[in-house]
Every structure is written in C-alpha cells, then in structure tokens.
Design a protein around this motif. Structure first.
Motif, PDB file in Angstrom:
ATOM      1  N   PHE A  64      32.444  39.078  48.377  1.00 47.64           N
ATOM      2  CA  PHE A  64      31.664  39.422  47.307  1.00 47.64           C
ATOM      3  C   PHE A  64      32.266  40.131  45.999  1.00 47.64           C
ATOM      4  N   GLN A  65      33.553  40.305  45.983  1.00 50.34           N
ATOM      5  CA  GLN A  65      34.361  40.843  44.866  1.00 50.34           C
ATOM      6  C   GLN A  65      34.778  39.446  43.885  1.00 50.34           C
ATOM      7  N   ARG A  66      34.556  39.684  42.805  1.00 53.92           N
ATOM      8  CA  ARG A  66      34.657  38.697  41.676  1.00 53.92           C
ATOM      9  C   ARG A  66      36.175  38.889  41.160  1.00 53.92           C
ATOM     10  N   ALA A  67      36.804  37.731  41.392  1.00 53.62           N
ATOM     11  CA  ALA A  67      38.282  37.488  40.829  1.00 53.62           C
ATOM     12  C   ALA A  67      38.254  37.784  39.147  1.00 53.62           C
ATOM     13  N   ARG A  68      39.232  38.516  38.950  1.00 54.84           N
ATOM     14  CA  ARG A  68      39.139  38.426  37.204  1.00 54.84           C
ATOM     15  C   ARG A  68      40.792  38.740  37.080  1.00 54.84           C
ATOM     16  N   PRO A  69      40.984  38.561  36.008  1.00 52.90           N
ATOM     17  CA  PRO A  69      42.771  38.398  35.577  1.00 52.90           C
ATOM     18  C   PRO A  69      43.059  39.953  35.251  1.00 52.90           C
ATOM     19  N   PRO A  70      44.355  40.113  35.561  1.00 51.38           N
ATOM     20  CA  PRO A  70      45.180  41.483  35.318  1.00 51.38           C
ATOM     21  C   PRO A  70      44.619  41.956  34.083  1.00 51.38           C
ATOM     22  N   GLY A  71      44.298  43.109  33.946  1.00 52.24           N
ATOM     23  CA  GLY A  71      43.981  44.000  32.981  1.00 52.24           C
ATOM     24  C   GLY A  71      42.629  43.723  32.334  1.00 52.24           C
ATOM     25  N   ALA A  72      41.679  43.177  32.998  1.00 50.41           N
ATOM     26  CA  ALA A  72      40.313  42.689  32.504  1.00 50.41           C
ATOM     27  C   ALA A  72      39.698  44.053  32.661  1.00 50.41           C
ATOM     28  N   GLU A  73      39.797  44.741  33.587  1.00 48.89           N
ATOM     29  CA  GLU A  73      38.851  45.984  33.819  1.00 48.89           C
ATOM     30  C   GLU A  73      39.056  46.840  32.623  1.00 48.89           C
ATOM     31  N   SER A  74      40.398  47.199  32.142  1.00 46.57           N
ATOM     32  CA  SER A  74      40.592  47.980  30.957  1.00 46.57           C
ATOM     33  C   SER A  74      40.035  47.273  29.717  1.00 46.57           C
ATOM     34  N   ALA A  75      40.048  45.955  29.704  1.00 50.79           N
ATOM     35  CA  ALA A  75      39.586  45.154  28.261  1.00 50.79           C
ATOM     36  C   ALA A  75      37.772  45.411  28.484  1.00 50.79           C
ATOM     37  N   CYS A  76      37.234  45.310  29.683  1.00 51.20           N
ATOM     38  CA  CYS A  76      35.980  45.370  29.801  1.00 51.20           C
ATOM     39  C   CYS A  76      35.479  46.883  29.379  1.00 51.20           C
ATOM     40  N   TYR A 326      29.150  34.754  19.326  1.00 57.08           N
ATOM     41  CA  TYR A 326      30.377  34.748  18.961  1.00 57.08           C
ATOM     42  C   TYR A 326      31.320  35.064  20.001  1.00 57.08           C
ATOM     43  N   ALA A 327      31.296  36.363  20.757  1.00 59.25           N
ATOM     44  CA  ALA A 327      32.191  36.810  21.489  1.00 59.25           C
ATOM     45  C   ALA A 327      31.631  36.297  23.000  1.00 59.25           C
ATOM     46  N   ARG A 328      30.787  35.368  23.164  1.00 61.72           N
ATOM     47  CA  ARG A 328      30.323  35.115  24.681  1.00 61.72           C
ATOM     48  C   ARG A 328      31.592  34.361  25.372  1.00 61.72           C
ATOM     49  N   PRO A 329      32.350  33.613  24.754  1.00 64.31           N
ATOM     50  CA  PRO A 329      33.598  32.951  25.693  1.00 64.31           C
ATOM     51  C   PRO A 329      34.352  34.083  26.063  1.00 64.31           C
ATOM     52  N   LEU A 330      34.645  35.236  25.375  1.00 55.45           N
ATOM     53  CA  LEU A 330      35.608  36.232  25.867  1.00 55.45           C
ATOM     54  C   LEU A 330      34.865  36.985  26.839  1.00 55.45           C
ATOM     55  N   PHE A 331      33.584  37.151  26.772  1.00 53.31           N
ATOM     56  CA  PHE A 331      32.816  37.761  27.979  1.00 53.31           C
ATOM     57  C   PHE A 331      32.998  37.067  29.218  1.00 53.31           C
ATOM     58  N   GLU A 332      32.853  35.694  29.172  1.00 54.52           N
ATOM     59  CA  GLU A 332      32.952  34.869  30.164  1.00 54.52           C
ATOM     60  C   GLU A 332      34.378  34.903  31.019  1.00 54.52           C
ATOM     61  N   ARG A 333      35.588  34.812  30.214  1.00 54.73           N
ATOM     62  CA  ARG A 333      36.740  34.988  30.755  1.00 54.73           C
ATOM     63  C   ARG A 333      36.877  36.499  31.356  1.00 54.73           C
ATOM     64  N   LEU A 334      36.210  37.677  30.930  1.00 58.84           N
ATOM     65  CA  LEU A 334      36.570  38.862  31.371  1.00 58.84           C
ATOM     66  C   LEU A 334      35.562  39.251  32.490  1.00 58.84           C
ATOM     67  N   GLY A 335      35.064  37.979  32.947  1.00 60.40           N
ATOM     68  CA  GLY A 335      33.953  37.883  34.446  1.00 60.40           C
ATOM     69  C   GLY A 335      32.801  38.443  34.107  1.00 60.40           C
ATOM     70  N   TYR A 336      32.176  38.473  32.909  1.00 62.43           N
ATOM     71  CA  TYR A 336      30.690  38.728  32.875  1.00 62.43           C
ATOM     72  C   TYR A 336      29.836  37.611  33.265  1.00 62.43           C
ATOM     73  N   ASP A 337      29.053  37.741  34.141  1.00 58.73           N
ATOM     74  CA  ASP A 337      27.933  37.074  34.698  1.00 58.73           C
ATOM     75  C   ASP A 337      28.158  35.583  34.945  1.00 58.73           C
ATOM     76  N   GLY A 338      29.086  35.320  35.894  1.00 58.20           N
ATOM     77  CA  GLY A 338      29.534  34.237  36.622  1.00 58.20           C
ATOM     78  C   GLY A 338      30.344  34.458  37.893  1.00 58.20           C
ATOM     79  N   ASP A 339      30.486  33.307  38.452  1.00 51.89           N
ATOM     80  CA  ASP A 339      31.393  33.218  39.549  1.00 51.89           C
ATOM     81  C   ASP A 339      32.773  33.170  39.144  1.00 51.89           C
ATOM     82  N   GLY A 340      33.187  33.177  38.185  1.00 45.77           N
ATOM     83  CA  GLY A 340      34.576  33.266  37.957  1.00 45.77           C
ATOM     84  C   GLY A 340      35.197  32.024  37.937  1.00 45.77           C
ATOM     85  N   ASP A 341      34.449  30.858  38.153  1.00 47.04           N
ATOM     86  CA  ASP A 341      35.035  29.601  37.905  1.00 47.04           C
ATOM     87  C   ASP A 341      35.832  29.220  36.948  1.00 47.04           C
TER      88      ASP A 341
END
Length: 341
Positions: A64-76, A326-341
C-alpha cells in the motif's frame, strides 16, 4: 560422433529448437535459454519468463505504499508550504474586512455579526497545512487537499453577498423621511425607544430643578446622571448599568444602540430630531440633527466594504482554481491522488 561441446561440423547449420533438429547439427531446445538443463541437452522446451512489471504499489514489502520519484517528498513539502503561504496572503484582505464589519455596531445591529466566523480561517489554514504535511510523510497525499483550500474563500464570498444585499435596502430606508411602514419596522422601534428614554430624561430634569434649584437644562443633564434611568420600567429594582427589569432584551439592545449612535454620530432623536440623551452639549459643544440620515450615510461605506469582500473573495476563488488546473500535471507526477501509473 562429434562431441557436443566442439560446435557444428563444417558446413552444418545449427538448429536451435527448430525443424530438422539432429540432421546437420546439435539441437538446443528452448532457444535463448542456454542456462536450463532442457535447453542444454534437448530434453524439453521452456517459454521465456516475462519481465516483472514495476508497479506503483508492490504487493510485498511496503504494501500500500505509493511509488514516487526520488526527491518527490521534498518537492511535495515545498508545494505544501507554498500553498499555505499563498492562502494566507489571499485570505488576509477578506478576513480583515469581514471582522471589521462584524464588530461594527451599526452593521451588527442592522445586519448581524455573523462575519466573526472569519476569525477561524487562519486556524483552518494552519490545520490544513498540518494535515497536508502528514499526508506527504505517509506518502498518501491526495488532490482533495487542494479542494479544501478553496472552501474558506467560497464562504467569504457568501459572507460578502450577505452583507451587500441588505445594506442597500437599509440605506434607502434610513434616508427616507418616513418613520413607519413596510421595511421600516426597526426604524420605528428605535424612535419609540428614544421616546421612552426621553420620558425618563424629562422626569429626571424636573426633579433636579426642584432639588437643586438649578437651571437644569438639556445641555447639563444626561441619562447617566439620572437615578431614574437605573430603575426598571415600573420604577423599582435599581440596576447598575442600564434598566433591564421590565424591559425586553430587544428594548435594552435598542437603548445601547441609541447610546452608541448619539456618541459616535453626534445626533439626537432617530426619526425626529431631539436632544441628545446620552451625550451632553458640554461633551461635543453642539447638538446634532436626527440620527437616521447619519446612519444611512454610514451604510454607503458598509456597502463598499461588502462589495470588496465579495469581489475579492470571488476573484481569489478563480485564482486558486486556475492555479490548480495549471499545476495539476505536476501534482500527478508528484504522486497526488493516483496509483502512480
């Protein structure tokens, strides 16, 4: 017989699991799988093992942990702090104006003090920031958090409309020369309250003339000087500040408002001119006119403030909404509200 490890004979063609195995060369069943026994000795075939896809939610080890790119937590976290700062800046103007309207005695008496709820907006924003940081730490951040950021601005827009709509009607009624009729009930109540207080005032002035032998005029006497003012409607049970027993809460509220109006607008009487009962001539050096037109002039400012609350909040809503889109694509890449596909 040629040993198996010496390669094919001259002119022979190797056959890796295809037709004609054993007629011109060794047969390696299961092409491409040289490390398996069946492929080495030609005793069977084995299908290639497909590569394991990299999923966003591994089933074992960090379930149940969502994969996210390196440095995404700091960006979030940077996004969270930036959003909170933007909210506080956008909320500041409407919140301050709403609180000013709520504590204004004229607005509170004629419309209401419901604007005090805006005091909760900064605390709501800070709590929302704390929840946002907690979600980022747990890698469970969702786009719902951005929708919750717009909620206070929606309520501020509604607050502005609730102050705007009645202010124009109140201003028109107070400017009117009539003191009764449809829509003027509160105006008539204030005039009646003034007449009740004026009756006590005249009784007090006459007593002071008899007892003190002085020329107690309207310029010298005010209601706070009169012991009659601190009695109830029946003339008994003295109170400390203002008559309560025998008067309704609404009438006591009218008395308090008339005292405020005379002190701050320098007037006397509400629908009809009269002497100031709570503020003496010696305090201001002059007597004012009736209070209703002066209060109506005040509502010109109230209307402008209400319009500022409404339009500022409405425009800020659009700013927050368009910024999110405008920033929605960025939020999706950072792992907001998705399965990380």
């Amino acid at each position: 017989m040629q040993p198996w490890n010496q390669g094919p004979r001259q002119g022979g063609t190797p056959n890796y699991g295809g037709a004609g195995a054993g007629r011109g060369g060794p047969s390696y069943a299961g092409a491409g799988n040289y490390g398996t026994p069946g492929a080495m000795f030609g005793t069977g075939s084995q299908a290639p093992t497909p590569a394991k896809p990299v999923g966003a939610r591994p089933m074992l080890g960090g379930i149940f942990q969502r994969a996210r790119p390196p440095g995404a937590e700091s960006a979030c976290r940077t996004v969270a702090y930036f959003c909170t700062l933007i909210q506080l800046c956008l909320f500041a103007g409407p919140v301050i104006l709403s609180l000013q309207m709520a504590v204004d005695p004229d607005v509170a008496y004629w419309i209401g003090g419901f604007g005090k709820w805006a005091l909760a907006v900064p605390f709501y924003t800070l709590i929302l920031h704390w929840i946002h940081i907690k979600q980022i730490t747990a890698n469970k951040q969702t786009r719902t958090i951005f929708a919750l950021m717009i909620v206070p601005m929606i309520f501020l827009t509604i607050t502005g409309s609730w102050y705007t709509a009645p202010s124009a009607h109140i201003k028109t009624g107070l400017f009117s020369g009539e003191c009764s009729g449809k829509g003027l009930e509160q105006k008539a109540e204030l005039q009646q309250a003034y007449e009740e207080a004026f009756h006590v005032y005249k009784t007090c002035a006459e007593r002071m003339r008899r007892e003190q032998g002085l020329e107690a005029t309207f310029r010298m006497v005010t209601l706070p000087m009169c012991k009659e003012w601190f009695l109830n409607a029946n003339g008994t049970n003295p109170s400390v500040i203002m008559p309560r027993s025998g008067y309704s809460k609404e009438r006591v509220r009218d008395f308090r408002y008339l005292e405020y109006v005379e002190t701050n607008h320098v007037c006397g009487g509400f629908c009809q001119p009269g002497p100031s009962l709570w503020a003496g001539f010696g305090e201001f050096g002059r007597e004012g006119s009736m209070c209703a037109p002066l209060v109506a002039t005040k509502f010109l400012t109230v209307r402008r403030r209400a319009d500022m609350i409404f339009w500022t909040s409405f425009i800020n809503c659009l700013i927050l909404l368009l910024s999110y889109l405008y920033a929605r694509p960025l939020f999706e890449r950072l792992g907001y509200d998705g399965d990380g596909d």
